[in-house]
Design an enzyme around this catalytic site. Structure first.
Site, PDB file in Angstrom:
ATOM      1  N   LYS A  61       0.824  -1.215   0.000  1.00  0.00           N
ATOM      2  CA  LYS A  61       0.000   0.000   0.000  1.00  0.00           C
ATOM      3  C   LYS A  61       0.855   1.260   0.000  1.00  0.00           C
ATOM      4  O   LYS A  61       1.947   1.289   0.577  1.00  0.00           O
ATOM      5  CB  LYS A  61      -0.905  -0.002   1.235  1.00  0.00           C
ATOM      6  N   ASP A  85      -0.319   0.176  -4.399  1.00  0.00           N
ATOM      7  CA  ASP A  85      -1.753   0.452  -4.505  1.00  0.00           C
ATOM      8  C   ASP A  85      -2.105   1.634  -3.608  1.00  0.00           C
ATOM      9  O   ASP A  85      -1.963   1.556  -2.391  1.00  0.00           O
ATOM     10  CB  ASP A  85      -2.529  -0.801  -4.062  1.00  0.00           C
ATOM     11  N   GLU A  95      -1.402   1.009  -8.699  1.00  0.00           N
ATOM     12  CA  GLU A  95      -2.844   0.728  -8.705  1.00  0.00           C
ATOM     13  C   GLU A  95      -3.653   1.870  -8.095  1.00  0.00           C
ATOM     14  O   GLU A  95      -3.259   2.427  -7.070  1.00  0.00           O
ATOM     15  CB  GLU A  95      -3.057  -0.572  -7.917  1.00  0.00           C
ATOM     16  N   GLU A 149     -11.192  -1.828  -9.918  1.00  0.00           N
ATOM     17  CA  GLU A 149     -11.849  -2.771  -9.010  1.00  0.00           C
ATOM     18  C   GLU A 149     -13.247  -2.322  -8.599  1.00  0.00           C
ATOM     19  O   GLU A 149     -14.015  -3.130  -8.083  1.00  0.00           O
ATOM     20  CB  GLU A 149     -10.978  -3.012  -7.774  1.00  0.00           C
ATOM     21  N   ASP A 198     -13.538  -6.631 -10.499  1.00  0.00           N
ATOM     22  CA  ASP A 198     -13.811  -7.582  -9.419  1.00  0.00           C
ATOM     23  C   ASP A 198     -15.104  -8.303  -9.769  1.00  0.00           C
ATOM     24  O   ASP A 198     -16.124  -7.665 -10.039  1.00  0.00           O
ATOM     25  CB  ASP A 198     -13.951  -6.819  -8.091  1.00  0.00           C
ATOM     26  N   HIS A 222      -9.177  -8.280  -9.695  1.00  0.00           N
ATOM     27  CA  HIS A 222      -9.187  -7.937  -8.267  1.00  0.00           C
ATOM     28  C   HIS A 222      -9.946  -9.029  -7.530  1.00  0.00           C
ATOM     29  O   HIS A 222     -11.055  -9.388  -7.921  1.00  0.00           O
ATOM     30  CB  HIS A 222      -9.909  -6.592  -8.088  1.00  0.00           C
ATOM     31  N   GLU A 235      -5.023 -11.468  -8.347  1.00  0.00           N
ATOM     32  CA  GLU A 235      -4.761 -11.087  -6.948  1.00  0.00           C
ATOM     33  C   GLU A 235      -5.052 -12.268  -6.027  1.00  0.00           C
ATOM     34  O   GLU A 235      -6.037 -12.989  -6.198  1.00  0.00           O
ATOM     35  CB  GLU A 235      -5.651  -9.903  -6.575  1.00  0.00           C
TER      36      GLU A 235
HETATM   37 CA    CA Z   1      -6.677  -2.383  -4.832  1.00  0.00          CA
END
Ligand code: CA
Length: 385
Positions: free
Chosen positions: A165, A194, A220, A246, A269, A296, A333
């Site tokens: 992150k 991300d 991301e 996502e 997603d 995702h 992922e």
């Molecule tokens: Ca993400």
């Protein structure tokens, strides 16, 4: 065969070690599970959306589904979509609700035909799907020992790539954190970042440039999820490939990102994009525009199974005689954060080996739901009758 009953289970459970990202901090995990039962007693399971989607499924969808043939997925999908479309409700809660119903219908179709999801989609292109570890969230007292230990554990487990992150600290501190991970894992492991939408385009460009020497494989959600021009600006002005998508809810949400090539990698997603049915459409659009599709995945075994099965059918992007993950092959992922729901809701907790997961071979989703676990996690159960 007719659909007899629609049920939904809003589920949640606490986790021992809370973690955070740029937009939040959590001490629990949750999901919305859909169960569709036919008059023959066939049961299909789906997953998508959250608590408001539960209301959409029962108020808007159940009257359109009960009594219908569950095997006519296309007809039902478009009926549900059109039901929301005129009021511009196909995004958000509507997209999640439609995803949960769609996945359950595919599960029923598999159980009736004796085929797996990938077989029903025309067959798998690959027997194993490459996965990367999603972890390295923000945690209390993490830096540097705990963070580095987690990164090293993913390498030890055989992953070729991992994602961390950014956007939750100052730019300087996030750069330091990413640098520490890169130093720990060496140059041969893929590393992604991300931001979960935390930056303006200007700040994202600054972050991307500062990380230029760390060989970051993708950046991301650098900016707001619906900001096509912001994505284009970031993509054009810093060196890291840009990923996102996502929280796109249908092919119309995805259209401008794809047609304008506003990202290098799209990450729908299956719980939000409209299930297996609509994900296929978006994946085909993306492939035709040279955009990688790396799903995702952040839910229970239901959506993990559906995601692997679908990813197994994606075309290479671009075609190659000897394709590699992260280059031409899709990379899915693989959530490594604490989540008892992911591990306990179904008979199979999908595991990776050497950075790959096997494509499910059982009928439908190829999983059995542990009904005792479902009851244990359930906060709210709705039934159409
Ligand atoms: Ca993400």
């Amino acid at each position: 065969m007719k659909i007899e009953r629609i049920e939904t289970f809003l589920i949640e459970c606490p986790i021992d070690e809370p973690f955070g990202w740029s937009m939040g901090w959590t001490d629990k995990r949750g999901s919305l599970i859909t169960k569709i039962t036919t008059d023959d007693g066939v049961v299909g399971w789906g997953e998508g959306g959250g608590s408001p989607s539960q209301t959409v499924i029962h108020d808007c969808f159940a009257p359109l589904l009960v009594g219908e043939d569950p095997l006519n997925i296309n007809r039902l999908w478009h009926r549900l979509f059109q039901n929301l479309h005129n009021d511009n409700l196909t995004g958000g809660f509507g997209g999640g609700a439609l995803s949960g119903v769609d996945i359950a219908l595919w599960d029923i179709a598999g159980k009736v035909s004796g085929k797996s999801i990938s077989e029903m989609l025309g067959g798998a292109v690959r027997d194993k799907v490459a996965v990367y570890a999603t972890g390295l969230y923000y945690q209390d007292d993490e830096f540097p020992t705990k963070l580095i230990a987690e990164a090293e554990a993913y390498v030890e487990a055989g992953y070729a790539g991992m994602k961390t992150k950014v956007g939750g600290l100052s730019v300087a501190d996030d750069v330091k954190r990413v640098q520490a991970i890169r130093d720990a894992i060496g140059d041969d492991v893929y590393l992604m970042i991300d931001a979960n939408k935390a930056y303006s385009a200007r700040t994202a460009i600054d972050v991307g440039r500062r990380l230029e020497d760390l060989n970051i494989h993708w950046f991301e959600e650098p900016v707001l999820a619906n900001d096509v021009d912001g994505y284009l600006e970031v993509k054009s002005n810093q060196p890291i490939p840009v990923a996102g998508g996502e929280v796109l809810y249908n092919r119309f949400d995805a259209r401008d990102f794809i047609s304008r090539c506003a990202l290098d990698i799209i990450q729908p997603d299956i719980r939000y994009i409209g299930g297996i049915t609509e994900f296929r459409n978006v994946a085909a659009m993306a492939n035709a525009n040279g955009i990688q599709v790396n799903p995702h995945v952040w839910g229970s075994a239901i959506m993990v199974s559906a995601s692997i099965s679908l990813t197994a059918t994606f075309a290479l992007c671009p075609y190659s005689r000897s394709p590699n993950p992260y280059e031409q092959e899709p990379v899915m992922e693989f959530d490594q954060t604490p989540n008892p729901i992911r591990n306990e809701l179904a008979s199979i907790a999908f595991g990776q080996s050497g950075g790959f997961v096997d494509v499910p071979r059982g009928v439908g989703l190829g999983i059995e739901i542990d009904l005792a676990a479902l009851e244990r996690f359930c906060l709210r159960h709705f039934s159409s009758k």
